[in-house]
Motif scaffolding. Structure first.
Motif, PDB file in Angstrom:
ATOM      1  N   SER A 347      14.751  79.159  34.734  1.00 23.13           N
ATOM      2  CA  SER A 347      13.952  80.333  34.386  1.00 23.13           C
ATOM      3  C   SER A 347      12.496  79.918  34.249  1.00 23.13           C
ATOM      4  O   SER A 347      12.194  78.874  33.658  1.00 23.13           O
ATOM      5  CB  SER A 347      14.419  80.945  33.064  1.00 23.13           C
ATOM      6  OG  SER A 347      15.743  81.432  33.149  1.00 23.13           O
ATOM      7  N   ASP A 389      24.999  79.656  28.676  1.00 19.13           N
ATOM      8  CA  ASP A 389      24.698  80.721  27.708  1.00 19.13           C
ATOM      9  C   ASP A 389      23.400  80.465  26.950  1.00 19.13           C
ATOM     10  O   ASP A 389      23.287  80.746  25.757  1.00 19.13           O
ATOM     11  CB  ASP A 389      25.860  80.901  26.719  1.00 19.13           C
ATOM     12  CG  ASP A 389      27.162  81.250  27.413  1.00 19.13           C
ATOM     13  OD1 ASP A 389      27.115  82.018  28.397  1.00 19.13           O
ATOM     14  OD2 ASP A 389      28.217  80.734  27.014  1.00 19.13           O
ATOM     15  N   THR A 391      20.258  81.124  28.790  1.00 19.91           N
ATOM     16  CA  THR A 391      19.184  81.734  29.568  1.00 19.91           C
ATOM     17  C   THR A 391      18.323  82.668  28.719  1.00 19.91           C
ATOM     18  O   THR A 391      17.085  82.640  28.814  1.00 19.91           O
ATOM     19  CB  THR A 391      19.762  82.504  30.770  1.00 19.91           C
ATOM     20  OG1 THR A 391      20.418  81.578  31.641  1.00 19.91           O
ATOM     21  CG2 THR A 391      18.665  83.214  31.546  1.00 19.91           C
ATOM     22  N   ASP A 392      18.940  83.484  27.888  1.00 22.41           N
ATOM     23  CA  ASP A 392      18.168  84.438  27.076  1.00 22.41           C
ATOM     24  C   ASP A 392      17.200  83.730  26.130  1.00 22.41           C
ATOM     25  O   ASP A 392      16.008  84.085  26.102  1.00 22.41           O
ATOM     26  CB  ASP A 392      19.102  85.367  26.309  1.00 22.41           C
ATOM     27  CG  ASP A 392      19.770  86.394  27.212  1.00 22.41           C
ATOM     28  OD1 ASP A 392      19.318  86.555  28.366  1.00 22.41           O
ATOM     29  OD2 ASP A 392      20.743  87.025  26.768  1.00 22.41           O
ATOM     30  N   GLN A 395      14.328  82.180  28.164  1.00 22.22           N
ATOM     31  CA  GLN A 395      13.363  83.173  28.624  1.00 22.22           C
ATOM     32  C   GLN A 395      12.540  83.733  27.470  1.00 22.22           C
ATOM     33  O   GLN A 395      11.356  84.053  27.638  1.00 22.22           O
ATOM     34  CB  GLN A 395      14.068  84.289  29.396  1.00 22.22           C
ATOM     35  CG  GLN A 395      14.684  83.810  30.695  1.00 22.22           C
ATOM     36  CD  GLN A 395      14.955  84.929  31.684  1.00 22.22           C
ATOM     37  OE1 GLN A 395      14.674  86.097  31.423  1.00 22.22           O
ATOM     38  NE2 GLN A 395      15.496  84.580  32.841  1.00 22.22           N
ATOM     39  N   GLN A 396      13.136  83.833  26.282  1.00 20.71           N
ATOM     40  CA  GLN A 396      12.376  84.285  25.121  1.00 20.71           C
ATOM     41  C   GLN A 396      11.288  83.276  24.761  1.00 20.71           C
ATOM     42  O   GLN A 396      10.169  83.656  24.401  1.00 20.71           O
ATOM     43  CB  GLN A 396      13.308  84.508  23.927  1.00 20.71           C
ATOM     44  CG  GLN A 396      12.597  84.952  22.644  1.00 20.71           C
ATOM     45  CD  GLN A 396      11.728  86.176  22.840  1.00 20.71           C
ATOM     46  OE1 GLN A 396      12.079  87.088  23.581  1.00 20.71           O
ATOM     47  NE2 GLN A 396      10.570  86.198  22.179  1.00 20.71           N
ATOM     48  N   ASP A 417      16.921  79.703  19.739  1.00 16.19           N
ATOM     49  CA  ASP A 417      16.363  81.010  19.373  1.00 16.19           C
ATOM     50  C   ASP A 417      15.541  80.968  18.092  1.00 16.19           C
ATOM     51  O   ASP A 417      14.938  81.964  17.710  1.00 16.19           O
ATOM     52  CB  ASP A 417      17.455  82.080  19.278  1.00 16.19           C
ATOM     53  CG  ASP A 417      18.582  81.691  18.333  1.00 16.19           C
ATOM     54  OD1 ASP A 417      18.400  80.750  17.559  1.00 16.19           O
ATOM     55  OD2 ASP A 417      19.636  82.359  18.388  1.00 16.19           O
TER      56      ASP A 417
END
Length: 421
Positions: A347, A389, A391-392, A395-396, A417
């Motif tokens: 990403s 798991d 990627t989110d 990207q954040q 995160d």
């Protein structure tokens, strides 16, 4: 205002065009939708062509975006094997087909994609020289790799980019001998830089692939129409039964250029210039997928992205913009690869020269890690290798533009995160 009397034309029968047609109907558009593709196959996805389908692990029918009956069921006028010859912007018409069919459009989407770059050297007319872009190419190459594996044959691949490496992996799984010729010092140099390119180099060496870096093909030698060897600019000669040209792709801009639409310069990847709504310099013409050069404020530049996710998301975004919806296309670039037992997702955007540090979280030696490319402490891109798991949160981190503590970034025990808050 969109009404039932309007006609929307989509030029390009790939993933972007098919998903745009799907979105128009899903969003309630009841006018005519005309989809024109120059291949005779129904719209399909391209990743399997160098992955599952090429390896024989996926059936041919699995590549198609929709079942063939879907188009008639959703009143999509599908014209396959038809080439659009010209666009008349003043009359708002497109001309296509052997009989010069002319259709009016109220809105037009260009999803013409890209085409493989060709080797400009002697010998490219030999029967054993291949490209990989279309389903027909993959079908042919699948047969070639099967035969090479059975006969202990040799394929030379020009280019150590994603397509070149994925085909190299497939060829080795079939049992073929493989040599990859690449002018850069590592595989994937333009995408990953020297720090991570070597991870893929070692992976392929472990599986028997031979690399020849710092060189380009200058001639393909043959006899009786068949390939015998490939020569490089440093005087080497590699025996070969087949050669694959995997030296990149060029956006198919001919139609847009002839219509007088604004084009991007080479520094921005070429392609058709669009705004954040995927609208070209003509307000009634849009572009999406491989052919579109779009502004991405997150990186302060204009990008043309040739990956599956861009077609998957760009087609629907363009369709909504054609309908007058409030659209801002600002997806973080994303792509993936599968080679042998390595699975990877990437990403962001961090070409060589754009970053000042690479941080590794995990064990690169075991090929279970996440790599981060940073500039002044901010994450530009992240690549997870055999780690899933994530990627989110990656990207954040990219979107947040937050300066991160690199020790925490490298520590697998610190939740990703928690770093971009």
């Amino acid at each position: 205002m969109v009404d039932a009397d309007q006609t929307f034309v989509i030029v390009g029968g790939g993933l972007a065009g098919a998903k745009a047609a799907e979105t128009l109907r899903a969003e309630g558009f009841t006018g005519r939708v005309i989809l024109i593709g120059d291949e005779r196959d129904h719209p399909y996805e391209r990743p399997p062509l160098s992955k599952g389908y090429l390896l024989g692990k996926e059936e041919r029918d699995s590549v198609f975006v929709h079942e063939p009956a879907w188009y008639a069921q959703n009143d999509i006028e599908l014209h396959l094997g038809q080439t659009v010859d010209s666009i008349d912007r003043a009359a708002k018409t497109v001309h296509f087909g052997d009989d010069g069919t002319q259709v009016h459009y109220d809105k037009l989407l260009l999803a013409t994609g890209a085409e493989p770059r060709r080797l400009d050297i002697p010998g490219t007319d030999l029967a054993g020289v291949h490209h990989l872009r279309r389903l027909a190419h993959a079908e042919r190459l699948k047969g070639v790799l099967t035969s090479l594996g059975r006969e202990n044959g040799h394929i030379v691949i020009a280019g150590a980019g994603w397509i070149g490496l994925e085909v190299a992996a497939a060829a080795r799984e079939y049992g073929a001998e493989v040599t990859v010729v690449e002018p850069a010092p590592t595989p994937l140099y333009g995408a990953l830089g020297p720090e991570l390119g070597n991870v893929f180099g070692e992976l392929h060496r472990e599986h028997g692939v031979r690399f020849h870096f710092g060189a380009r093909l200058t001639e393909i030698v043959g006899q009786a129409g068949m390939v015998l060897a490939a020569r490089t600019d440093d005087g080497e000669e590699h025996p070969a039964h087949d050669v694959l040209a995997a030296i990149g792709a060029a956006p198919r801009i001919g139609l847009a250029e002839a219509a007088g639409l604004e084009l991007a310069d080479r520094a921005h990847g070429g392609g058709v210039v669009v705004d954040e709504r995927l609208r070209t310099s003509d307000p009634d013409i849009f572009a999406a997928g491989d052919v579109a050069s779009f502004p991405l404020a997150l990186f302060g530049t204009r990008l043309r992205v040739e990956h599956w996710a861009n077609a998957l998301n760009g087609g629907p975004a363009a369709a909504r913009a054609m309908l007058g919806r409030d659209v801002i296309y600002d997806r973080v670039p994303y792509f993936f690869t599968d080679q042998y037992d390595l699975g990877m997702e990437y990403s962001g955007w961090a070409p060589p020269g754009s970053y000042d540090e690479v941080v590794i979280r995990g064990d690169a030696g075991k090929r279970e890690f996440i790599a981060f490319w940073l500039k002044e402490g901010r994450v530009l891109a992240g690549m997870n290798v055999n780690v899933w798991d994530v990627t989110d949160p990656i990207q954040q981190l990219i979107r947040s533009r937050t300066r991160v503590n690199t020790e925490n970034l490298a520590d697998p025990h610190v939740p990703l995160d928690s770093l971009g808050a």
